[in-house]
Design an enzyme around this catalytic site. Structure first.
Site, PDB file in Angstrom:
ATOM      1  N   ASP A   1       0.821  -1.215   0.000  1.00  0.00           N
ATOM      2  CA  ASP A   1       0.000   0.000   0.000  1.00  0.00           C
ATOM      3  C   ASP A   1       0.853   1.263   0.000  1.00  0.00           C
ATOM      4  O   ASP A   1       1.809   1.361   0.752  1.00  0.00           O
ATOM      5  CB  ASP A   1      -0.865   0.049   1.279  1.00  0.00           C
ATOM      6  CG  ASP A   1      -1.835  -1.110   1.387  1.00  0.00           C
ATOM      7  OD1 ASP A   1      -2.835  -0.953   2.093  1.00  0.00           O
ATOM      8  OD2 ASP A   1      -1.564  -2.175   0.793  1.00  0.00           O
TER       9      ASP A   1
ATOM     10  N   HIS B   1      -9.066  -0.066  -2.072  1.00  0.00           N
ATOM     11  CA  HIS B   1      -9.278   1.371  -2.213  1.00  0.00           C
ATOM     12  C   HIS B   1      -9.328   1.839  -3.659  1.00  0.00           C
ATOM     13  O   HIS B   1      -9.557   3.016  -3.924  1.00  0.00           O
ATOM     14  CB  HIS B   1      -8.192   2.149  -1.445  1.00  0.00           C
ATOM     15  CG  HIS B   1      -8.490   2.270   0.018  1.00  0.00           C
ATOM     16  ND1 HIS B   1      -9.041   3.391   0.587  1.00  0.00           N
ATOM     17  CD2 HIS B   1      -8.354   1.368   1.019  1.00  0.00           C
ATOM     18  CE1 HIS B   1      -9.210   3.192   1.884  1.00  0.00           C
ATOM     19  NE2 HIS B   1      -8.800   1.969   2.172  1.00  0.00           N
TER      20      HIS B   1
ATOM     21  N   SER C   1     -23.014  19.419  -7.891  1.00  0.00           N
ATOM     22  CA  SER C   1     -23.248  20.848  -7.705  1.00  0.00           C
ATOM     23  C   SER C   1     -23.003  21.270  -6.261  1.00  0.00           C
ATOM     24  O   SER C   1     -22.833  22.435  -5.962  1.00  0.00           O
ATOM     25  CB  SER C   1     -24.694  21.182  -8.084  1.00  0.00           C
ATOM     26  OG  SER C   1     -25.572  20.465  -7.220  1.00  0.00           O
TER      27      SER C   1
ATOM     28  N   GLU D   1     -35.301  16.227  -0.879  1.00  0.00           N
ATOM     29  CA  GLU D   1     -34.354  15.112  -1.000  1.00  0.00           C
ATOM     30  C   GLU D   1     -33.663  14.886   0.334  1.00  0.00           C
ATOM     31  O   GLU D   1     -33.519  13.755   0.801  1.00  0.00           O
ATOM     32  CB  GLU D   1     -33.293  15.432  -2.059  1.00  0.00           C
ATOM     33  CG  GLU D   1     -33.775  15.270  -3.479  1.00  0.00           C
ATOM     34  CD  GLU D   1     -32.763  15.822  -4.468  1.00  0.00           C
ATOM     35  OE1 GLU D   1     -31.959  16.704  -4.080  1.00  0.00           O
ATOM     36  OE2 GLU D   1     -32.775  15.373  -5.601  1.00  0.00           O
TER      37      GLU D   1
ATOM     38  N   ASN E   1     -29.728  27.522   3.138  1.00  0.00           N
ATOM     39  CA  ASN E   1     -30.682  27.402   2.044  1.00  0.00           C
ATOM     40  C   ASN E   1     -30.330  28.328   0.896  1.00  0.00           C
ATOM     41  O   ASN E   1     -30.164  29.519   1.093  1.00  0.00           O
ATOM     42  CB  ASN E   1     -32.082  27.766   2.538  1.00  0.00           C
ATOM     43  CG  ASN E   1     -32.900  26.522   2.739  1.00  0.00           C
ATOM     44  OD1 ASN E   1     -32.768  25.563   1.993  1.00  0.00           O
ATOM     45  ND2 ASN E   1     -33.742  26.528   3.744  1.00  0.00           N
TER      46      ASN E   1
ATOM     47  N   SER F   1     -32.462  24.817  -1.670  1.00  0.00           N
ATOM     48  CA  SER F   1     -31.501  23.713  -1.659  1.00  0.00           C
ATOM     49  C   SER F   1     -30.541  23.872  -0.506  1.00  0.00           C
ATOM     50  O   SER F   1     -30.340  24.967  -0.007  1.00  0.00           O
ATOM     51  CB  SER F   1     -30.687  23.701  -2.951  1.00  0.00           C
ATOM     52  OG  SER F   1     -31.504  23.416  -4.031  1.00  0.00           O
TER      53      SER F   1
ATOM     54  N   GLU G   1     -21.343  22.334   3.452  1.00  0.00           N
ATOM     55  CA  GLU G   1     -21.318  23.337   4.511  1.00  0.00           C
ATOM     56  C   GLU G   1     -22.070  22.816   5.737  1.00  0.00           C
ATOM     57  O   GLU G   1     -21.650  23.028   6.866  1.00  0.00           O
ATOM     58  CB  GLU G   1     -21.979  24.641   4.026  1.00  0.00           C
ATOM     59  CG  GLU G   1     -21.136  25.396   3.017  1.00  0.00           C
ATOM     60  CD  GLU G   1     -19.755  25.733   3.567  1.00  0.00           C
ATOM     61  OE1 GLU G   1     -18.771  25.466   2.866  1.00  0.00           O
ATOM     62  OE2 GLU G   1     -19.661  26.220   4.711  1.00  0.00           O
TER      63      GLU G   1
END
Lengths: 651, 164
Positions: A173, A235, A582, A589, A620, A624, A629
């Site tokens: 690794d 991985h 995005s 959702e 918001n 959304s 954050e």
């Protein structure tokens, strides 16, 4: 007389000196042993937490399966969500012409690769990366597409022959630790026809130069395709990358083209070979084996169908997917819904499990084969299993990686299994050495160890141990705080007299049970709690100098704790939903996911405040949520620490 | 009555010692098969707070080894021997002031320091001699690079603070 007295005085003097020397030597050895033990304890902590995290990752995959299996219900309830979740940009992936349109500005002063690649390009990259330059996305994509084309021609297992004059080097690794790769190439020489290499998986994640490692390895592979061998590790998997840092690294270094790079990588991973077989004697694979490991089957399967080892094949209409012919009908794959597709899009469950075993298993001293409860995938295999499987295929040895070892390598199962791990200082500077192995037919393997250090002069042992140890303890404390409510409940249950104190035994028992970490709690207790003069533990003292920052004051601690504890899982889930990267998902959702998440993870939390939380946090943006954050706002504050934010950031 | 209480007290102490010893042992038991490499026994014993000399360590190892030494020590043999050691409070660690006096013996002129050569000479030529690795390791922490000497009072203070 004169002589007699002076010689007896000399004797007395040397006798005193001898005694003094003995005292100092005795003390020093005791002290040194204490340091070594602290290092081991720290490593044990890191490892337990790492494996517990891997378990969490597999739990997450179960969650995704759960979501997929319930898709029909979801489809009716919320087709927006489902399209988001299952929408795949499959068409885009093979658009190779995409990258030729990328412009490399004249102002770019990083390395410029020349195709077809030669060994000078390897040197070029190494020099550039040493100066911390970043390879332009144009070249990255070019390398990736060429690598994919070449990998597609490779079989599942590469068979290699060595000779006394042509040894092969096996590395374990690397996990994004570029300095280690530099050191290996420097000490052991660059790859070439006379200096072949096998890199045994886990090139990426955790370290901060996974991209650079991949570039050097892939370019080396393109220049010497018959002498540079790459095996897939657990991985090399887009879902692991989301949790363990590589996805973030790519998106951060390549703001414009990162998504494209990630897409191509997803594909490339599936084309990485499963293993190498040297001189028909040595099997080199990333993890290990199980009692049912079938090398013949593994040679035959279509390895590229395994997108993520964490997304098992979904049975259709209750039937298990079979290889027999193509069933025409609606097929679900993890990343796309197709109608009139075929079941040949995925591996059978049996095939899938065979590969999981190869990539996730660990050897242990106990005989037999048991589910790998530490990691949650693959198995623990004993020396009898090793003998059985090696004999079955007339092999002599298994070389694998997957586990960090203090000395960089470890031999077990009577010399039949060797673990090689090449990322030194994996957990923290000073935590472990790295190693590589040179083998050739007829001679016993030779081991080479190293430990990279940022300074030219290694810090004294005790300073290094302090750093390793404090980091391990911090991580442990953060685990504790993320389960504070459960811990306190169990403590109080045992504290019938409500004294706030428990015996060491009671405390250790509770810690092990709630946190699910098999650690030497008694020895660690001095770092985690205060003990009174009778030897009893003040169990609330752990929580005094550490707390989770409350983004909004009025919200209940249990909700905060839950979000903090599952922050990595939530981030991955949100990332998968946010297929166009995005950074935003809609409130509906968010709520649906939270609902599903709660029910699957059986979390009992009053989330009536969830809305209030998100609103108050003012994240918001037109209905959304900026989920990165949101999750970043949950971090642990160590009161008496210079760094006020936890190091274990959201991946 | 008092005997009963004593016995109960000892039983509880023994039970706790057993758990402590098991924890320390397990950390070095890489294959989880209740054995450790004999070369780690010294570290394990010292991690439990005991400071046997090299000679005493040899004797202990002889007690816990198999009849035909395999290079591995089994937990079943280690546990009873180590429990006795803890119960009898054998091999107590060196107190700080004794350690300080030992350095002073080697520094009869009472300068407050030893030169690098002097320390090397004593540690590698006298008593239970250091290996080269041990010597280098000790020097890396003890030596004051400007004067190339070891100011033992400061060194001891630093190490002892570190231990706590």
């Amino acid at each position: 007389m004169g002589c007699g007295t002076s010689s007896s005085m000399k004797d007395k003097k040397s006798e005193k000196a001898l005694k003094a020397a003995l005292v100092i030597q005795n003390w020093y050895r005791g002290h040194s042993a204490q340091l070594k033990t602290r290092q081991r304890y720290a490593l044990t902590i890191f490892q337990s937490i790492e494996y517990a995290d891997e378990q969490g990752q597999l739990e997450l995959s179960n969650f995704f399966s759960f979501m997929l299996e319930n898709y029909t219900r979801l489809l009716e309830e919320d087709s927006e969500l489902v399209t988001h979740l299952f929408d795949s940009n499959i068409q885009d992936k093979d658009r190779q012409d995409y990258w030729v349109l990328i412009d490399v500005p004249d102002s770019y002063c990083g390395p410029r690769l020349q195709f077809p690649l030669t060994f000078t390009d390897i040197d070029l990259l190494i020099e550039a990366f040493k100066q911390q330059q970043i390879l332009h996305a144009y070249y990255v994509l070019e390398v990736l597409f060429e690598t994919k084309k070449l990998l597609q021609q490779m079989p599942n297992f590469t068979h290699i022959k060595t000779s006394p004059s042509k040894e092969i080097t096996i590395c374990g690794d690397l996990h994004g630790k570029l300095d280690d790769l530099f050191l290996i190439y420097y000490k052991n020489g660059l790859p070439s026809v006379s200096n072949p290499y096998v890199f045994n998986g886990d090139f990426v994640d955790r370290g901060k130069n996974s991209m650079e490692i991949l570039m050097i390895l892939f370019v080396s592979f393109l220049v010497y395709p018959n002498d540079l061998h790459l095996n897939r590790g657990n991985h090399e998997d887009f879902m692991m990358n989301m949790r363990y840092g590589f996805t973030n690294e790519v998106l951060h270094k390549y703001k414009l083209h990162g998504k494209k790079i990630l897409q191509v990588l997803e594909d490339i991973y599936t084309w990485l070979p499963i293993g190498t077989i040297i001189d028909n004697e040595i099997l080199v694979i990333h993890g290990g084996i199980s009692e049912s490991t079938d090398l013949n089957l593994l040679h035959r399967i279509e390895r590229n169908k395994l997108k993520s080892v964490l997304m098992p094949p979904i049975p259709i209409d209750g039937d298990h997917a079979t290889e027999k012919g193509n069933k025409v009908g609606t097929t679900i794959t993890a990343r796309g819904i197709r109608t009139n597709g075929s079941l040949s899009e995925q591996l059978t469950k049996h095939e899938w499990e065979q590969v999981i075993d190869i990539l996730w298993s660990d050897p242990r001293g106990k005989r037999g084969c048991y589910p790998n409860t530490g990691r949650g995938g693959g198995c623990y295999f004993g020396p009898d299993i090793t003998s059985k499987i090696l004999n079955k295929y007339q092999l002599k040895m298994l070389i694998r990686s997957h586990e960090c070892k203090p000395e960089g390598y470890e031999i077990c199962h009577d010399g039949k299994v060797i673990t090689v791990f090449s990322a030194s200082n994996y957990y923290e500077e000073g935590s472990n050495r790295g190693a590589y192995i040179r083998v050739s037919s007829g001679t016993p393997p030779r081991f080479f160890q190293y430990q990279v250090t940022r300074a030219t002069c290694l810090r004294p042992l005790y300073q290094r141990m302090n750093a390793v140890e404090s980091r391990a303890i911090r991580m442990l404390k953060e685990r504790m705080i993320s389960q504070k409510t459960d811990l306190i409940r169990v403590f109080q249950l045992q504290d019938s007299s409500k004294s706030g104190k428990l015996s060491v035994g009671q405390w250790a028992f509770s810690m092990e049970n709630i946190l699910g970490l098999n650690l030497p709690w008694r020895s660690l207790s001095s770092h985690l709690v205060t003990t009174d003069k009778d030897g009893n533990i003040d169990y609330m003292s752990s929580f005094q100098d550490i707390h989770i920052q409350k983004p909004v004051k009025e919200v209940q601690s249990t909700l905060i704790e839950t979000v903090y504890r599952y922050r990595s899982d939530l981030q991955i889930i949100f990332n998968v939903i946010d297929s166009n990267h995005s950074g935003l998902i809609s409130m509906e959702e968010f709520r649906s996911i939270w609902k599903l998440f709660k029910s699957h993870y059986r979390v009992c939390v009053d989330d009536s405040q969830l809305d209030e939380l998100t609103e108050r946090m003012d994240l918001n943006k037109d209905g959304s949520i900026d989920f990165n954050e949101f999750l970043k706002a949950f971090y642990v504050v160590h009161k008496f620490d210079k760094l006020s934010k936890s190091d274990t950031k959201v991946a | 009555m008092a005997d009963d209480r004593d016995r109960e007290g000892t039983e509880i102490a023994v039970a706790e010692f057993h758990k402590k010893i098991k924890e320390a042992f397990e950390v070095f038991d890489h294959e989880s098969n209740n054995t450790v490499d004999v070369r780690e026994i010294g570290t394990i014993i010292r991690s439990l707070g005991c400071c046997p000399s090299e000679g005493e360590l040899h004797d202990l190892i002889a007690e816990v080894e198999e009849e035909e030494p395999t290079g591995y020590i089994r937990f079943e043999k280690f546990l009873p021997v180590m429990t006795e050691v803890l119960l009898e409070r054998r091999y107590r660690p060196i107190p700080e002031d004794i350690l300080h006096r030992a350095f002073e013996v080697l520094d009869p002129a009472k300068r407050g320091f030893l030169s690098k050569e002097e320390l090397i000479k004593y540690m590698t030529e006298v008593g239970e001699r250091f290996s080269q690795e041990e010597m280098e390791e000790m020097l890396s922490a003890a030596i004051d690079p400007e004067s190339n000497s070891i100011h033992y009072k400061d060194y001891i203070t630093m190490m002892v603070v570190d231990e706590n």
